[in-house]
Structures are given as structure tokens and as C-alpha cells.
Design an enzyme around this catalytic site. Structure first.
Site, PDB file in Angstrom:
ATOM      1  N   LYS A 194     -36.263-135.973 -47.809  1.00 11.60           N
ATOM      2  CA  LYS A 194     -36.850-134.690 -48.229  1.00 11.60           C
ATOM      3  C   LYS A 194     -35.938-133.604 -47.670  1.00 11.60           C
ATOM      4  O   LYS A 194     -36.056-133.209 -46.509  1.00 11.60           O
ATOM      5  CB  LYS A 194     -38.261-134.577 -47.657  1.00 11.60           C
ATOM      6  CG  LYS A 194     -39.250-133.796 -48.476  1.00 11.60           C
ATOM      7  CD  LYS A 194     -38.861-132.364 -48.760  1.00 11.60           C
ATOM      8  CE  LYS A 194     -39.025-131.437 -47.592  1.00 11.60           C
ATOM      9  NZ  LYS A 194     -38.377-130.129 -47.782  1.00 11.60           N
ATOM     10  N   GLY A 247     -35.420-130.600 -37.213  1.00 12.73           N
ATOM     11  CA  GLY A 247     -35.835-129.255 -37.603  1.00 12.73           C
ATOM     12  C   GLY A 247     -36.402-128.509 -36.416  1.00 12.73           C
ATOM     13  O   GLY A 247     -36.070-128.800 -35.258  1.00 12.73           O
ATOM     14  N   SER A 248     -37.291-127.573 -36.727  1.00 13.27           N
ATOM     15  CA  SER A 248     -37.811-126.691 -35.671  1.00 13.27           C
ATOM     16  C   SER A 248     -38.873-127.403 -34.828  1.00 13.27           C
ATOM     17  O   SER A 248     -39.478-128.387 -35.264  1.00 13.27           O
ATOM     18  CB  SER A 248     -38.415-125.444 -36.306  1.00 13.27           C
ATOM     19  OG  SER A 248     -39.528-125.809 -37.088  1.00 13.27           O
ATOM     20  N   THR A 251     -42.607-127.404 -36.426  1.00 16.28           N
ATOM     21  CA  THR A 251     -42.739-128.368 -37.523  1.00 16.28           C
ATOM     22  C   THR A 251     -42.634-129.788 -36.988  1.00 16.28           C
ATOM     23  O   THR A 251     -43.358-130.685 -37.433  1.00 16.28           O
ATOM     24  CB  THR A 251     -41.681-128.095 -38.622  1.00 16.28           C
ATOM     25  OG1 THR A 251     -41.796-126.734 -39.033  1.00 16.28           O
ATOM     26  CG2 THR A 251     -41.888-128.987 -39.833  1.00 16.28           C
ATOM     27  N   GLY A 252     -41.766-129.990 -36.009  1.00 15.82           N
ATOM     28  CA  GLY A 252     -41.631-131.313 -35.401  1.00 15.82           C
ATOM     29  C   GLY A 252     -42.934-131.780 -34.766  1.00 15.82           C
ATOM     30  O   GLY A 252     -43.312-132.955 -34.875  1.00 15.82           O
ATOM     31  N   GLU A 270     -35.808-134.861 -33.792  1.00 16.36           N
ATOM     32  CA  GLU A 270     -34.657-134.190 -33.180  1.00 16.36           C
ATOM     33  C   GLU A 270     -34.892-132.699 -33.403  1.00 16.36           C
ATOM     34  O   GLU A 270     -34.742-132.211 -34.519  1.00 16.36           O
ATOM     35  CB  GLU A 270     -33.369-134.703 -33.824  1.00 16.36           C
ATOM     36  CG  GLU A 270     -32.150-134.431 -32.989  1.00 16.36           C
ATOM     37  CD  GLU A 270     -31.531-133.098 -33.319  1.00 16.36           C
ATOM     38  OE1 GLU A 270     -31.905-132.105 -32.651  1.00 16.36           O
ATOM     39  OE2 GLU A 270     -30.705-133.062 -34.232  1.00 16.36           O
ATOM     40  N   CYS A 304     -28.086-127.251 -33.879  1.00 12.24           N
ATOM     41  CA  CYS A 304     -29.169-127.454 -32.909  1.00 12.24           C
ATOM     42  C   CYS A 304     -28.650-127.615 -31.491  1.00 12.24           C
ATOM     43  O   CYS A 304     -29.334-127.269 -30.535  1.00 12.24           O
ATOM     44  CB  CYS A 304     -30.043-128.627 -33.322  1.00 12.24           C
ATOM     45  SG  CYS A 304     -29.105-130.082 -33.724  1.00 12.24           S
ATOM     46  N   GLU A 401     -35.414-119.671 -29.200  1.00  5.24           N
ATOM     47  CA  GLU A 401     -34.231-120.033 -29.987  1.00  5.24           C
ATOM     48  C   GLU A 401     -33.989-118.998 -31.086  1.00  5.24           C
ATOM     49  O   GLU A 401     -34.900-118.665 -31.838  1.00  5.24           O
ATOM     50  CB  GLU A 401     -34.457-121.412 -30.626  1.00  5.24           C
ATOM     51  CG  GLU A 401     -33.247-121.947 -31.373  1.00  5.24           C
ATOM     52  CD  GLU A 401     -33.507-123.315 -32.009  1.00  5.24           C
ATOM     53  OE1 GLU A 401     -32.694-124.210 -31.793  1.00  5.24           O
ATOM     54  OE2 GLU A 401     -34.517-123.471 -32.722  1.00  5.24           O
TER      55      GLU A 401
END
Ligand code: TXE
Length: 497
Positions: A194, A247-248, A251-252, A270, A304, A401
Site C-alpha cells: 500500500k 511512516g509516522s 500512524t505506526g 519503522e 527517517c 520531528e
């Protein structure tokens, strides 16, 4: 200089109807809604993509499940690696086409798209390909005594998990997807990817190349559309054996929760961070400035592992910031398709607005904007390379971040205090320490709370080294041999005779 000329195949590809790649076929799917892909260097839409829904999720997961038990299961481990090797060759053969597409969708400079995104993705593929024939269990001695003279033997098997859902961010739409698909495929799993809704195109082209490489239909599928809708639907699907997410952090966390609630679906997360880079006083001002640019400003800081918190000796900070201001000011900002550009746009408008909002908050808090701290004339989502001098370790930009071309700098006068400040963060993806005193560095390495510690370097990912976060920066490791644990189940077998 001017922009490079787009290849005819890139223009032709952009003009296609875009949707998904399922069971070896590009298809628009059943959706009626479309979303635009915007070139962040111009703010103009370059393609439309049909939004995926439950129907495409079901079809992709079913295709991947069938291939896991069928076509891909019948491919020998050695041949799995050969398929990935051929895909690596095809990425290189289509290097310019893929690099142009990546640059148009993400704003990555064309030089970085060629060298970092495509060439590195091919190298990672070859690394993972080599593992396909080397994944195995071990023979073990049973430890307990036998009661009636019977004998035992035992062994372990490494069995592929099943269908892996790979959720990909926009900052490296090819390379990060390759990390996930190569890890899954070499272990014998199949995948549904995705991509980010900001960069949905490149994986459609890579999926076609995967078919050309001999990867059987259904083994690799791509579903495009809103993450908030498709992500949970993919994870909730009964065929989802694992989700691998980059990702962020928020959301993780949502992905991790959903995976646990769906019957302990395996996860690799990650996530981002607020990586620290510390320079010891024995390093020259020029070397510090080179190091800061390497650590914090590549790909507009949208990496990242990039450093965002910089710790400089009190004795050096003024001179370093003065020189850094000159260097950042001289960097060539411009079109991503101009080969001389050093700083391109941020990858999308939402991210651009987020970074500008953080500048406002930093100003309101009293942080000193040493250089940059503003948008650059458009069109496109350009932000000036920025250096900020923090008032203390709790300033917003020492904690949150930005994921932009933004370094925040703090002076220290005591190395113990510096290590404590480096570790005073909920995150721990990566860190770097810069010094000529290797003995001191070796003593500090175990004390730094980060999944990767670089000495006199930063943002260098090698496929042979495990990569992943400590603390809130994630769970699990990619690369090295560590990934095998995360894409296989370890089965113990015991035999009495
Ligand atoms: O990231 P998200 P976004 C940071 C960066 C950026 C911010 C937001 O600071 O400004 O995150 O970016 C999918 N379930 N990073 O919104 O939401 C989504 O479609 C499952 C750092 O783009 O993390 C995309 O494919 N999936 C980062 C992927 O998750 C969901 C790289 C990442 O999107 C979902 C990118 C859900 N509920 C941004 N919601 C890094 N550390 O590398 C969205 N997605």
C-alpha cells in the site's frame, strides 16, 4: 541549467489510467473516486489514480494468499533469489525512467532519485536475493534425560509467515517498498503493498517489471488509495499474516494496535524520531559543518534516520552556525529535474504546511532562527534550508520531528550532560557521534539509546546491517540477517525413536 527532458515512456506512463496491480494485472478497480498525484516542484497534478476500496483489498489479499500456497510456494528458494536478481537488473535497465517518475511524484532531486533511490534499491534487492537459499533452521540436542531408554532428536524450521502487508511512506517510494517486498519474497512470503497516496505510481511500474523478472502473478500486489481506509482494511483481512510499516509515529501506533486486535498479526514498525548528532570539541569547525549537512539536509531532511537535534561544544557553536549559514545559503534550490539542484521541494503540500507551522511555533517560543525559517517563492512546496538555535533541550524543535531541511542546535559544555540530553527523547532510531578520539567514541557507543549509532558519519544504510528503532521509533529490524526472524515463524520439531 534547465530541466532534463522527460523520456517518452515516462510521459506515456503518466497518461495511463492508474489504479492497482492485482494478480499480475494493472487495473482501475471498481472505485469511482479518483485522487490526483501532484508534482511538488510545480504544485500541478500530473496523474489521476482511482481510489481503492474493500473490493481491491479482498482481491489483492486473495491473490497473495493463493500465490503463497500455490505459484510462489512452488518456486525453489534459489529461484526466488534469481527472480529478485532479475528484478534488480530490470530496475537498473529502467533506471532513468523510474528515477524521473520518482522525482516527479516526490520532488526528490533527479540525481538523488537515480543514485540513492534506484541504484540503492537494486543493491538491496541483490543482498536480499542472496538470503533466499540460506534461510534454515538448526538441529538441536534435547536437554532432558530419557526415562525408558527412548531417544529424541529435534530440529527447527524457518517457515514463511504468509501474506505480508507492506505500508509505504512517500519519502522513498521505491526503496522502502523494495526493502519490504524483497524481505518477504526471499523468505517465501507474498506481499500486498500500500504505497503512500502522495506517491502511488512508481510501484505500479515496478510491479510490471517484477512480472517481467518472472515473479509469478499474485506474489506481488499493489493497492492504492487512502491509508486511513485501506490500511485498517488490509490489516483486518483474515489473510494478513504480518504488517510491515514505515511512516509516522501516530500512524505506526494505530497500525500496531490494529494488528494486535486482529489476532496478534505480526508487525515490524519503522517509525520516525528526532535523531541526535553530537560533535566533540576535537573536531574542526569545517568538519562539523560538513557533518551537519550530511546528517541533516539530504533529501530536504526527509529521511527517517536524518539528524534533527545537533549538540555542539559551547566553544564552537557560534563559528559553526556562522559557516553553516553561508553553506546553506549557497545551496542551489530549484526544480527537482534540474541536475544541478541541491535542494528540491518538500514532498507534498500537507507536509510543507506542517513544517511552516513548526517555524511559527519555534519563533513564538523564542528560538533563534539563524537562517531560513520560511517558504521560498513558488510554485511548488519549497522551504529554505533552516538552522535554529534552541534556548534549551525542551524547545519544541528539540523534541518534535520536522522531517524537513531543519537542524536545531544546542550548545553543551560537559560531555556527560550532552549524552544525557541525547538520550532524553522518547525516540531512538539513529544517532551519530563525531570525534577524532575513537577510544572515547567506543566508550560512548553503549550509552547512546539508538538502534543505529554512526561514528563520523550519518544516514548511511547498508543492507548487511540491521536497521530499526529503539523506544518509540519502532519494533523489529530490517536488513542483515535480523529480518529473517520477522518474516518467518520458527517451528520446533521433536522426534521420539
Ligand atoms: O505519514 P503516515 P504521512 C512523518 C512526516 C510527515 C508525517 C505525516 O513528519 O509530515 O509523518 O506524513 C498509510 N493505517 N513521516 O501522513 O500517516 C499512508 O497511506 C494504516 C515520517 O504521509 O505515517 C502511508 O502509506 N496505514 C516517515 C503510510 O501509512 C495508514 C515517512 C505512512 O503515512 C493509516 C513519512 C492507517 N490508519 C512521513 N493512515 C518516516 N519516519 O520515514 C495512513 N496510512
Amino acid at each position: 541549467m534547465t530541466d532534463i527532458t522527460l523520456l517518452p515512456q515516462v510521459t506515456a506512463f503518466l497518461g495511463r489510467e492508474h489504479g492497482h496491480y492485482i494478480s499480475g494485472r494493472l487495473l482501475a478497480g471498481a472505485g469511482t473516486e479518483k485522487f490526483a498525484v501532484v508534482n511538488p516542484a510545480t504544485g500541478q497534478a500530473i496523474a489521476q489514480v482511482v481510489e481503492g476500496g474493500q473490493e481491491e483489498v479482498d482481491a489483492a489479499m486473495q491473490a497473495a494468499f493463493a500465490a503463497f500456497h500455490g505459484a510462489w510456494a512452488r518456486v525453489s528458494p534459489m529461484e526466488r533469489g534469481n527472480c529478485l536478481m532479475r528484478l534488480a537488473d530490470l530496475l537498473q535497465a529502467h533506471r532513468e525512467e523510474l528515477a524521473q517518475l520518482e522525482s516527479l511524484c516526490s520532488g526528490k532531486t533527479i540525481q538523488l532519485a537515480r543514485g540513492l533511490e534506484i541504484d540503492m534499491a537494486a543493491q538491496f534487492l541483490r543482498y536480499f536475493a542472496g538470503w533466499s537459499s540460506k534461510i534454515s533452521g538448526e538441529t538441536l540436542n534435547v536437554s532432558l534425560p530419557s526415562f525408558r531408554g527412548e531417544q529424541y532428536t529435534a530440529f527447527t524450521r524457518r517457515e514463511p509467515l504468509g501474506v505480508v502487508v507492506g505500508i509505504i511512506p512517500w519519502n522513498f517510494s521505491i526503496m522502502i517498498a523494495i526493502w519490504k517486498l524483497a524481505a518477504a519474497l526471499t523468505c517465501g512470503c507474498t506481499v500486498v503493498l500500500k504505497p503512500s497516496e502522495y506517491t502511488p505510481l512508481t510501484m505500479l511500474r515496478v510491479a510490471e517489471l517484477a512480472q517481467e523478472a518472472g515473479i509469478p502473478d499474485g506474489t506481488l500486489n499493489v493497492v492504492n488509495g487512502s491509508g486511513a481506509r485501506l490500511g485498517p482494511a488490509l490489516i483486518a483481512h483474515p489473510h494478513c499474516a504480518k504488517v510491515s510499516f514505515t511512516g509516522s509515529v501516530p500512524t505506526g501506533i494505530a497500525v500496531g494496535k490494529a494488528a494486535m486486535e486482529q489476532g496478534i498479526v505480526r508487525t515490524t514498525l519503522e517509525l520516525g524520531g528526532k535523531n541526535g548528532a553530537a560533535f566533540l570539541a576535537d573536531v574542526s569547525v569545517d568538519k562539523m559543518v560538513d557533518g551537519i549537512i550530511e546528517a541533516g539536509y539530504l533529501n530536504q531532511g526527509q529521511i527517517c534516520a536524518a539528524a534533527e537535534r545537533f549538540y555542539l561544544p559551547d566553544s564552537h557553536i557560534d563559528a559553526v552556525l556562522e559557516k553553516l549559514t553561508q553553506r546553506l545559503g549557497a545551496m542551489k534550490v530549484g526544480s527537482s529535474l534540474d541536475e544541478t539542484t541541491e535542494v528540491g521541494p518538500l514532498a507534498n503540500e500537507a507536509h510543507y504546511r506542517k513544517v511552516l507551522g513548526l517555524f511559527d511555533k519555534a519563533r513564538a517560543e523564542g528560538s533563534q532562527i539563524v537562517c531560513g525559517g520560511h517558504a521560498l517563492a513558488g510554485p511548488g512546496f519549497f522551504v529554505a534550508p533552516t538552522a535554529i538555535r534552541a534556548t534549551g533541550p525542551d524547545d519544541l524543535l528539540m523534541r518534535e520531528e520536522t522531517f524537513g531541511p531543519v537542524g536545531t542546535f544546542l550548545a553543551y559544555d560537559d560531555e556527560e550532560q550532552m549524552i544525557a540530553m541525547m538520550n532524553d527523547s522518547p525516540y531512538g532510531l539513529a544517532a551519530s557521534l563525531w570525534t577524532n578520539d575513537l577510544s572515547k567514541a567506543m566508550r560512548m557507543i553503549p550509552r547512546i539509546e539508538a538502534g543505529t549509532v554512526w561514528i563520523n558519519m550519518h544516514t548511511f544504510l547498508d543492507p548487511a546491517l540491521p536497521f530499526g528503532g529503539m523506544k518509540s521509533s519502532g519494533i523489529g529490524r530490517e536488513f542483515g540477517s535480523a529480518f529473517i526472524e520477522h518474516y518467518t515463524e520458527l517451528k520446533s520439531v521433536m522426534v521420539r525413536y
